[in-house]
Structures are given as C-alpha cells and as structure tokens.
Design an enzyme around this catalytic site. Sequence first.
Site, mmCIF file in Angstrom:
data_model
loop_
_atom_site.group_PDB
_atom_site.id
_atom_site.type_symbol
_atom_site.label_atom_id
_atom_site.label_comp_id
_atom_site.label_asym_id
_atom_site.label_seq_id
_atom_site.Cartn_x
_atom_site.Cartn_y
_atom_site.Cartn_z
ATOM 1 N N HIS A 149 -11.904 -5.499 8.676
ATOM 2 C CA HIS A 149 -12.579 -5.232 7.398
ATOM 3 C C HIS A 149 -13.859 -4.464 7.661
ATOM 4 C CE1 HIS A 149 -10.091 -8.817 6.583
ATOM 5 N NE2 HIS A 149 -10.076 -8.450 5.319
ATOM 6 N N GLU A 168 0.789 -1.224 0.000
ATOM 7 C CA GLU A 168 0.000 0.000 0.000
ATOM 8 C C GLU A 168 0.824 1.278 0.000
ATOM 9 O OE1 GLU A 168 -0.758 -2.667 1.663
ATOM 10 O OE2 GLU A 168 -2.765 -3.160 0.962
HETATM 11 C C1 LIG Z 1 -1.964 -4.707 4.143
HETATM 12 C C2 LIG Z 1 -3.016 -5.523 3.473
HETATM 13 N N1 LIG Z 1 -3.397 -5.207 2.235
HETATM 14 C C3 LIG Z 1 -4.360 -5.901 1.612
HETATM 15 C C4 LIG Z 1 -4.955 -6.960 2.217
HETATM 16 C C5 LIG Z 1 -6.064 -7.754 1.511
HETATM 17 N N2 LIG Z 1 -5.570 -9.086 1.203
HETATM 18 C C6 LIG Z 1 -5.827 -10.129 2.000
HETATM 19 S S1 LIG Z 1 -5.037 -11.525 1.526
HETATM 20 C C7 LIG Z 1 -4.375 -10.745 0.184
HETATM 21 C C8 LIG Z 1 -3.481 -11.493 -0.738
HETATM 22 C C9 LIG Z 1 -2.345 -12.123 -0.004
HETATM 23 O O1 LIG Z 1 -1.543 -12.788 -0.913
HETATM 24 P P1 LIG Z 1 -0.300 -13.633 -0.445
HETATM 25 O O2 LIG Z 1 0.557 -12.813 0.416
HETATM 26 O O3 LIG Z 1 0.332 -14.214 -1.639
HETATM 27 O O4 LIG Z 1 -0.921 -14.743 0.496
HETATM 28 P P2 LIG Z 1 -1.967 -15.866 0.092
HETATM 29 O O5 LIG Z 1 -3.326 -15.338 0.442
HETATM 30 O O6 LIG Z 1 -1.814 -16.135 -1.348
HETATM 31 O O7 LIG Z 1 -1.624 -17.032 0.926
HETATM 32 C C10 LIG Z 1 -4.769 -9.413 0.141
HETATM 33 C C11 LIG Z 1 -4.384 -8.452 -0.906
HETATM 34 C C12 LIG Z 1 -4.532 -7.272 3.512
HETATM 35 N N3 LIG Z 1 -5.053 -8.277 4.200
HETATM 36 N N4 LIG Z 1 -3.572 -6.540 4.107
#
Ligand SMILES: Cc1ncc(C[n+]2csc(CCOP(=O)(O)OP(=O)(O)O)c2C)c(N)n1
Lengths: 327, 327, 341, 341
Positions: free
Chosen positions: A129, A60
């Site tokens: 959220h 972000e």
């Molecule tokens: C700081 C932040 N930005 C956005 C989100 C929304 N969000 C939740 S999970 C996710 C994707 C995470 O991807 P990754 O790190 O590859 O983990 P995965 O879910 O694939 O295991 C996002 C963008 C969040 N939880 N925290």
Amino acid sequence: MSVRSYIEAITMALDEEMDRDQNVFVLGEDVGKRGGVFQATKGLYEKYGELRVMDTPLAESAIAGVGIGASLYGLRPVAEMQFSDFMLPAANQIISEAAKMRYRSNNDWSAPLTIRAPFGGGVHGGLYHSQSMEAIFANIPGLKIVIPSTPYDAKGLLKASIRDNDPVLFFEHKRAYRLLKGEVPETDYVVPLGKADVKREGTDVTVITYGLMVHHVLNAAQRLAEQGISTHVLDLRTIYPLDKESIISAAQKTGKVLLVTEDTKEGSVLSEVAAIIAENCLFELDAPIKRVAAPDAPAMPYAGPLEQAFMVKPEQIEQAIQDLAEF
Amino acid sequence: MSVRSYIEAITMALDEEMDRDQNVFVLGEDVGKRGGVFQATKGLYEKYGELRVMDTPLAESAIAGVGIGASLYGLRPVAEMQFSDFMLPAANQIISEAAKMRYRSNNDWSAPLTIRAPFGGGVHGGLYHSQSMEAIFANIPGLKIVIPSTPYDAKGLLKASIRDNDPVLFFEHKRAYRLLKGEVPETDYVVPLGKADVKREGTDVTVITYGLMVHHVLNAAQRLAEQGISTHVLDLRTIYPLDKESIISAAQKTGKVLLVTEDTKEGSVLSEVAAIIAENCLFELDAPIKRVAAPDAPAMPYAGPLEQAFMVKPEQIEQAIQDLAEF
Amino acid sequence: MIQKMKQTAQVTNRHRALGLTDQDVLSMYENMLKARRVDERLWLLNRAGKIPFVVSCQGQEAAQVGAAFGLNRDKDYVAPYYRDYGFVFAWGMTIREMMLNNFAKAEDPNSGGRQMPGHFGYRKLRMLSHSSPVTTQNPHAVGIALAAKIKGDDIVSFVTFGEGSSNQGDFHEAANFAAVHKLPVIFMCENNHYAISVSLKKQVACAHISDRAIGYGMYGESFDGNDPLAAYAAVKKAADRAHRGEGPTLLEANGYRLMPHTSDDNDMTYRSKEEVDEAKKHDGVVTFAEYLRAIHVLTEDVEREMEERIRKEIDAATNDAEKAPFAEPDSVLHYVYEEKN
Amino acid sequence: MIQKMKQTAQVTNRHRALGLTDQDVLSMYENMLKARRVDERLWLLNRAGKIPFVVSCQGQEAAQVGAAFGLNRDKDYVAPYYRDYGFVFAWGMTIREMMLNNFAKAEDPNSGGRQMPGHFGYRKLRMLSHSSPVTTQNPHAVGIALAAKIKGDDIVSFVTFGEGSSNQGDFHEAANFAAVHKLPVIFMCENNHYAISVSLKKQVACAHISDRAIGYGMYGESFDGNDPLAAYAAVKKAADRAHRGEGPTLLEANGYRLMPHTSDDNDMTYRSKEEVDEAKKHDGVVTFAEYLRAIHVLTEDVEREMEERIRKEIDAATNDAEKAPFAEPDSVLHYVYEEKN
Ligand SMILES: Cc1ncc(C[n+]2csc(CCOP(=O)(O)OP(=O)(O)O)c2C)c(N)n1
Ligand SMILES: Cc1ncc(C[n+]2csc(CCOP(=O)(O)OP(=O)(O)O)c2C)c(N)n1
Ligand SMILES: [Mg+2]
Ligand SMILES: [Mg+2]
C-alpha cells in the site's frame, strides 16, 4: 478561490466534470456509498446516483476493461484503482488494450479513459500500500501518465485527463491527500497534459522531480536559500511521455542536476530524465547527474522504523542539493 | 562442442537441467505434445512425460502463479509464456508475488521460478507478437531479467537461471531462434547471472546493447573496422539488475557511448544504462550518450513495409557508431 | 462431444418455426459459404507465398453466421474474435475488405494493415477492435453494455472467444460484472475443442463452457455449433432476454476446428487425421447445404450461381487487394495519440 | 443469507457422529475463543494508539477453526488469508507470535514486521506467505498441490479468500487449473457478505460462491460459516476426496463480518447497526459455546479456566511484543535476493 486539500481538489475535479458532461462517470471498488476508501468520491454517489458512481465487483481487470468498453461507446469513464499496487491485475487491459486502441485500429477507435490510483508511501501501508507503480507503465506509447504535486495541479490535471481523448493514468499521492493544502479556484480550469512546470526559479542547482517529492524539494530549497544556495525546481507533472524541452532547459539553466523520486532507483522514471539530459545537453553539465531515490528493495516495510529507513527523507534531498552546489 | 542454433541451445539447457535435477519441470501452453509453438521443448514430453512437461490451460496468471506455488514446495518450475506479449495477465503474479516472496517473508520463503518468453520483432508478428517487454519489469527489485544474445550464452544463462534461487525472467529473441548459430559445448556449464560480457574489444566507440541487437552491432563493428573504426561492444546479458561496474568501465574505455535496443526508446532499459553512466563517469565522456531504438509507437505493425520502418536497422547502428567516432 | 445435426429420412422445415424465411436461410448459407471459400483461398495464397499468415474459420461458420442473424445488425455492438470470418461477413464486411485485411493493405478498414489478419474492428459497423491477447474483448463488450445502460440505449453487446480462452481471468471478471449489473451482453464461446494443440479436456473439466453460467447467476446454454439455426435460436433468445432486462447469457457453440490452428501450425503433431475426418462429416457448411437442398430451398441453379458469385467476388477482391498499396512507412509514427489539426 | 444453527430445546450431540471427541470440540472452541479475544485486544491496542492497524476475524472464527481441524495439521500445506486468525491459531501459531506480528517486531515469524498484520506465512508450519493483492494465493495453493503430485506426496493444499475476492481472475484460473489436473486443493471462500463496503449482491449474482464449482467440473458445497462442526465436516470430506484422487473442492463458509473491514473503516457509512446486531445473534463463538454448554462439555469451570488462560497468554504476549525490538533499519536492504555467505 479557497484553500483546499489535495484530495478535495480531486473531488472537485470529478464533481465539476460529471456536472459538465453527462458522459463522465466513475467506477471502482467502494467508490459509491462509501465514497472511496480515501473519500475521493465523497458525495458523488448521492449527487449522481449509483449508475454514474458505480461500485464494481472486486476485479481490477474488469474495472479497466469495462471502462475501456464504455469509453469505446463514447463515455468518459474515470476508473479508480483502490491502491496503485492493485493495478497489476489490470496491466494487460491497460498496456495491451487501452494504450494500443487508437494505434491498432488505425485511428478508428480510441479509449478516452482515466484511471486514478493512489500511490506512494509514508502511511504505514507496508509493502503493498506504499508503492510507486509509474515506472512499470512509463514505457508504453499510447499511455499518458500524470502525477500532480499540488491541489491546484491536481484539479486542473484531472480535468484535463478526463477530457483527453486518450487513456491517462492519474496517480495521486496518498500521503499528499490531506497533507498538502493550497489555493484551488472554484472556476473551471485545466492544466495541460505533457507540460512540466517550474515550481521555483533558481540558478545554482536544478532539481527535477514529481509527486510528493516536489513538496520536500521545495522545502529544502527554501531552507537552502537561507544559506545562499539557489535551487531551480522542475515538476514533471506528466511523467510519460516526458516534456523533453522543459527538462533540457531546466538542466541547462544551472548545469547541475539532481533527480528525485520516492520510487526505487534502478529503472525509475528518472532514468529516462537522465538519459534525455545525457543525450541532449551533456556538455552543459558541470556535475554528474545525481539521483536520490528509494533503495532497490521491493517496497517499504510496515514496521515504523523500517518504513522510515526506506523512504526518501527531506534531509537527504537537502544534502544532495548542497553537495551539488558545492561541486 | 558443436554448432547449434539459439533455440537448440535452449532445448539443450532444459533437457540437461531436467535430467540433472528431478525437481525441474516445464509448464506452459502447447509445451507438451506440440513441443512448444517454437519447438523449444521439442522431445521433452516424450522423454520426461506429461507431468514434467505439462500443457496448461490457457491462463498465464495461473501458469506463473502455479509455478510460484510449485517453487515454494521445492520444485524448480520453468514456465513458458508463449509470447512475451502475453505475459501481462501474469504481471501481478510476477511483480507482486514472485519478486517479493523472499523479501516479504523475511527470507522464510523463496520462489526459484524461471519464466521463459520469446520476445522481439522481425517475424511478421504484428503488434502483439513482436514486442520487447523487458522495460515493464526492469524496475522490480527481487526479479532478475536475462536476455542472451548467442547460443552459447543462451544455454549457460538458462541453466544458471534454473539453478538460481530467485525468480528469473528469461527473454529469448524469437528471430534469433533459427537465425543465430554458434558453438555450444555438450558439457555442463553455466554463464553467471548479473554479469555483462564484452563481446568485442575496441577503442573508439563503446556500444552497450543486448539481445538480437548484439548480433547487428557486431556486424556493424566488423564492417566499421575496415574503415579503421574500433568498436567496443558490451552485451548486458542480465538487464536487471544491471552490472554497473561493467557498464562504467565500458563507457570509460572509449568515452563515447552508443546504446542500442530494439525496444521503443522512452523508458527503455537503456535509460537506466545512460543514467548510470551520467551519474558515475560523466566527465570521462567525450560525446553525448546516444541511443538507437524503435520509435515511441506501441509496437511494430504487421504489414511488411511498416514492420521494416519500425525496426531498428543495422545501417542505423552503423551510422550512429560512425557519427560518434567522428564526434 | 461433437454433436451432429439430427437427420431424418423425411427432412422437415426447421427454420420457419424460428421466424426465418427461405430467403433468410439462403442468405445465411451464402455467408457461410463466403467465409469458407475465402478461407480456402487464403490458404492457397499462403501456400503460394502471397500472404504470410492465415487464421482459419473452417468448421465454425455455421455458429458465426447463425449468431449474426440473431442480432440486430443495425444497432447492436459486436466484438468478434479472430476466427469470426462468417460473423463479420454476415455483419457487413465485404470480401474486398477482408482481402485487404489479409494482404495488410492501407485500405484495410480493420487496422490499415497494422494488425495480423482476423484482428477485426470497424467502427462504422459497431465492431470493436480486437487484439491478440485472448479474452481482453470480453470486458470491453461488458463496458459497451454498461455504457448503453447508462445512456438508456436499448442495444445488445455480443462477444465471442474460444474455449481455451474461457480460462483467462478476463472471462471470469467480465461475466461476473455483466451478471451483477444485469447487462445486455451475450457471451458466445466457440468451442472448437482445441486451443492450438491443447484439447478440450486439458483446458476444462466441465462438460460445457456454458456450465459456467450458473456460477455467475446468468443463463447458459450449449448448442450444436454446426447448425446455424441452433445458433440463431440461441442468440435470438439471449438477445430477447437482454432486451427484457434479464441480463447476460453465456452460450457455447459446440463445434470443431477443421484446419490447423493457423498456417504456422501442423496439427498432425497432436491429433489424428481420423479425428479430423470424422468431424468433417458434421461440417456445418456441408450439412446445412444438405438441409437446404432437402427442403428444396437450395436448388442446383441457386447453388451454382451462388458459388459463381462468390468466386468472382473473391477473384476480384484478391486482385484488388494484391495490387492495393501498403500504408506509407512513415505512418508507423501516427495515431499513437490523438492528432489534432 | 445468514444461516443460523438449528437449535432445538433438546440439544443433541452433533460432534460424536463426526468422529470428534469432547476434547476435540473443546480444543476447537478454545482456538475460536483465542482468536476472538486476541482480536478484541487488538482493537483496544489500536484505539490506545499502540498499533496502527487491525484487520479483524470476528464472525469467521468458527469456519476457520473447524476447517483447520478437518486437515492434517502435520502434513498439509495451507494458504490462509488476512482474516484467518482462528485458522492460524489452530494451525500452530502462538499468541505471542501473533502479537509480534501485530506489533510488527523483528521476531514476527510471518515477515519480521515487513508486512501488515494478518499477512501470514510460516514455512515451519507449511503456511504460505500471504500478500495484499487478493486471491494471488489461490494459484500458489494449486502449485503446491501440483508439486506434491509430481513428487508423489499425499498431501492436501488448502486456501482461503473472501467472496469479493472470488471475482478476481486468479480465482478462476486457479480453480480451473486444479480441476483439469484433479489436484488435491481445497478452496474455501469465507463469504462474510461484504468486501469492504460492497455487499454480496453487488459482488456476485449467484446464490453461493460454491455454485461456481460446477463450471470447473469440481465438487462444491456451502456450509454454515457460524458452525465449526459444519466447517469441519465439509473440509474433512473435501480432504478425503482429495486423498482419493477426486480432485479439488470449492467450499463456501457462509457467514458475516461482525466488525468494520479494518480499523481504518467506518462500516456505519454503508450498513446498519440493526443488520450487524442481527448477525451477532448467530455469532459462532457464542452459539458454539451454547452448544457445548448444553451438552455439558463446556462447564462453568472449564470456561472460566479457558478464559483465564487465554487472557494471561494475551497479556504476556502483548507485553512481550510491545517490548520486543523492531528489526534494524538497515535490514530493509536485506533479502531482496538470496544472500550467500
Ligand atoms: C487486487 C486487490 N484489489 C483491491 C484490494 C483492496 N482490498 C483489500 S480487502 C478488500 C475487500 C475484500 O473483500 P472479500 O474478498 O470479501 O474479503 P473480506 O475482507 O470481506 O474478508 C479490498 C477491495 C486488494 N487488497 N487487492
Ligand atoms: C493471453 C494469450 N495467451 C496466449 C496466446 C497465444 N494463443 C493464440 S490463440 C491460442 C489458443 C486459443 O484457443 P481457443 O481459445 O480455444 O480459441 P481457438 O483458437 O481454438 O478458436 C493461444 C494459446 C494469446 N493469443 N493470448
Ligand atoms: Mg478452441
Ligand atoms: Mg467479504
């Protein structure tokens, strides 16, 4: 003119502004192929391509900071923060950078960036959220903070935000996305920033609020009208900097003021509204300035009954208006 | 008992707490060999060694986040942010993590971390070394925010903060560091968190304030006493969550309230103070609730005359008290 | 480690092979010297109580000036950090403007005296506005490059920062973003081995900041920060890569901070005079002059004239800046937002 | 790239050389299977409208369980992220507790129903409290290790996160801090090739997340995320390094997310069924079972009993959790701060 949901109004505004001005582009997490996790950017990737509807890495501070950089070059970035709760890693870019760009450069540079972020509760989102994040930023000169309460305002205010030559935080209520529907012109119109809006004229009690709470307040006002209580409803729309004149005249209108937010109470945006009234028209008040807000706990829990317990409920608002009317 | 400067009181508190409890340790930028850029940790590196007085890499989110982690293990970290202006990269760790740790884990975990940060203007610091950052955080349940106004309070409040079992943001006025001197006991005492303090009893006008402004207000009160104006001065000390009772009774005391902060006006901590009064004792007021604050511009510029123009000046405070007295 | 310029008994011309003329290297040297002499003057003015604060570039001029020469000074966008006196001179800022900045006067093009000295920013020169929280400029530079890509403009975006600052989250997020989108950004870390009092080994455990490049899938390189030709070559190469669409580069200028952190600092509380003296032997301003003398480009006459020219310019600029008015006190209320009229 | 377990006609015992007994690997498999079966049940419950939300571990169980076995389950501190069902089972959480968590009931040890499912935290198990903003747990894990070092305790601090999340500033700041202070931290990135809809190549331009290790001056390694033995070996080695005072390690478990991001997601809007089907061929739960069968450790009887045991436990736990009470509505006011009494 057609009936649109709040989120459709957002998408329309984005589409129209991207169509109208090649300098407008969108960046954020999952805004591309996926069209956003709430589908706010639906169809834009297909229409404008991946350079102008850009899926960014999960970062972000970069989204805000790269957006600022692009805005310095002359573009008009619209950055999406997937949930307002996740804006905090970007707090430094927003507060130290975007907000101060014009001032610190003595008007040499400016950062016409819009940051959109869904906020608010009632969607089983749990602590992270569901939050209202506006109070954190509603004390930063150089920023403007906009929170629309209807599909009509959502479109017009977003278009105005994108065209504004300073950074704007644009909070969209995620529960409102599909709940609220209303007439939205297909035509190009803007709703001016910095202006509150009287959403209902009344004579007994003034309610000042913003966001989804406007909807609850209007419903309460409707019900109370049947009991002969006339409610005046002011929708702040821009919650920083506040429209002082409108606040003062709304308070003067009835002499009884209820402030409503779904944010936690202490230090919310309403504190400033109360302070403005107490500083400028205290002697025109016939009752204490009352506030309805969430409890001073971190954020609403995930479990259904706890979420319910935490949220500001329509009946609470109705009761508070009634109490003031009878005061 | 001896006369100490505000910063010496801070150092004493750190030293005493580190001596008393092996779990207390200090981390931050330049806090080690250099003893801190303001010398708040002077001598501690030599006394307690580099593991307990740790120079960290230049990364505030890590300073806060690593501090949180260490606090989960049972230690009592005291993290220094070199200037409060530079806390923003740590905003996510402070707001999403430290503040919510106890709540989100349903009381299973807690984060007894103290974050110290010099704030405030008047030191030729320009935009980014002069800001008051407290309003950004003064709406986050789970956090406590403390701002001492005297050497005595500085020592007692810092000790109380370190011993508190929840996260505390502890803002120290950097101009006060060497300007303010006062009696500070060598003994072990704490000043309780959450309690405002009447710094002067009076009957005509109530001034509610905090930080270095307390000093200016007391000086003004002194001068006004000669003109027969009696000023009641409440020092908030803990600015989040606020001590509502003390605020209400201080307002009731005189019925005329002046709020003073060196922060920019809109959305400052004082807004909540005004809201509390307007909600709870409106009818006991004989005058509007007035505020003296910095202008709603990003922060004070570096150039001397601009800095002067931006800052809240003692005469402004004096004038405002006088106006209220005559109201 | 502090690298030293290779010196051989028989000094060979190293700049010609880089495509630099004698005039170019003299101009490089003049910019370095300008920065050094201005810096020295600022300390005097500070000690005389005329300006409240100095942030110093000494020891970093070589890398800064060499880098500026490696870019296109008519097109590229730059985000220099607070020590980049050498860079901004080479980029077109005048000594008068610099003095106005240090005296915080209304005419200061960087911020009209609003910001502390060294917080550069000059739209006319495509120089982004710098703030105090470190490394925030890195994502901005990436945003410039992204915008240029969107607009189809063939430019390079250049940004500098300290080695301590390379530990901020913004460094990481910006570098990764630039790499994923193969943007024309040059990240140049000016590793002066100290972040205020904290030495390099307490900031990072890698050998060179440029070692971080691989984790972003970008090209990285460390060069001798005391050698403007090394800086020129590295930046030129990175710029060429950027123009060819090969994406960002992470450079490390390996050098040393010769002065205390700022005029508020006392560096003898955390490092030794011996260490500083040793570093001074490799001072780029001194060693580059030696090189230029050895190859007979910097003759005694040229050198004297250059020093003279700079001194006069500094004298005049100081005089001007000292007399110049501050901005009006009321101006603090202006430019919070756009002012339409 | 999705790696596949090497399969030879003649399967050889790979776990003995790692010091693992047949019982160990059966236990590993049982934990993996538990996670898989619980996950499958959660989707059913979600589709039946009984729980509002599922976040899935499918495809990552092998790495998670293997990792847990590589640590000291009586001493070490762990900060698992929201997909780590396999990890937390192997770490001691019961299926009943997991179901209470997913039904958000008062008895949920993680947060009493306050947080979304998968936001683990259990002080009794030395498992840190997880939040939603990604990667915030990384500095916490470093803080644990630092505290242990200050106290002189010989433990390891283990933390997981996604590959998308490795782009957050907190990843960088935490890794660097741990490396500079040579702290006993194991950072394990579960690279499942997607961050919601965004594929790996739009997140990073490096080949492996573990390539970032060198930039921190720490040891890094990528392993096949579908192979619990590879995970075990990598984590064990990292833990050994940590105990020897050799500092942190950055591991990448190279795998694939088999299900949509969460129950709110439709992955067919951004990836193809073919791609998912291809990945399923390498599913660690399947391939590890094949290995165990091939070496005759997982006999038909053992397997049937295991499935049976798990199914019964899930049935009972689901039943229990469904019936269990929510926390009292008034409880939302509690534990904002310490409550003394
Ligand atoms: C700081 C932040 N930005 C956005 C989100 C929304 N969000 C939740 S999970 C996710 C994707 C995470 O991807 P990754 O790190 O590859 O983990 P995965 O879910 O694939 O295991 C996002 C963008 C969040 N939880 N925290
Ligand atoms: C976010 C942030 N934290 C702290 C500071 C205070 N500070 C100013 S300069 C500095 C050291 C910077 O070191 P480095 O990045 O190596 O650059 P150098 O000054 O050595 O050129 C610090 C800690 C700051 N400006 N910003
Ligand atoms: Mg440095
Ligand atoms: Mg992923």
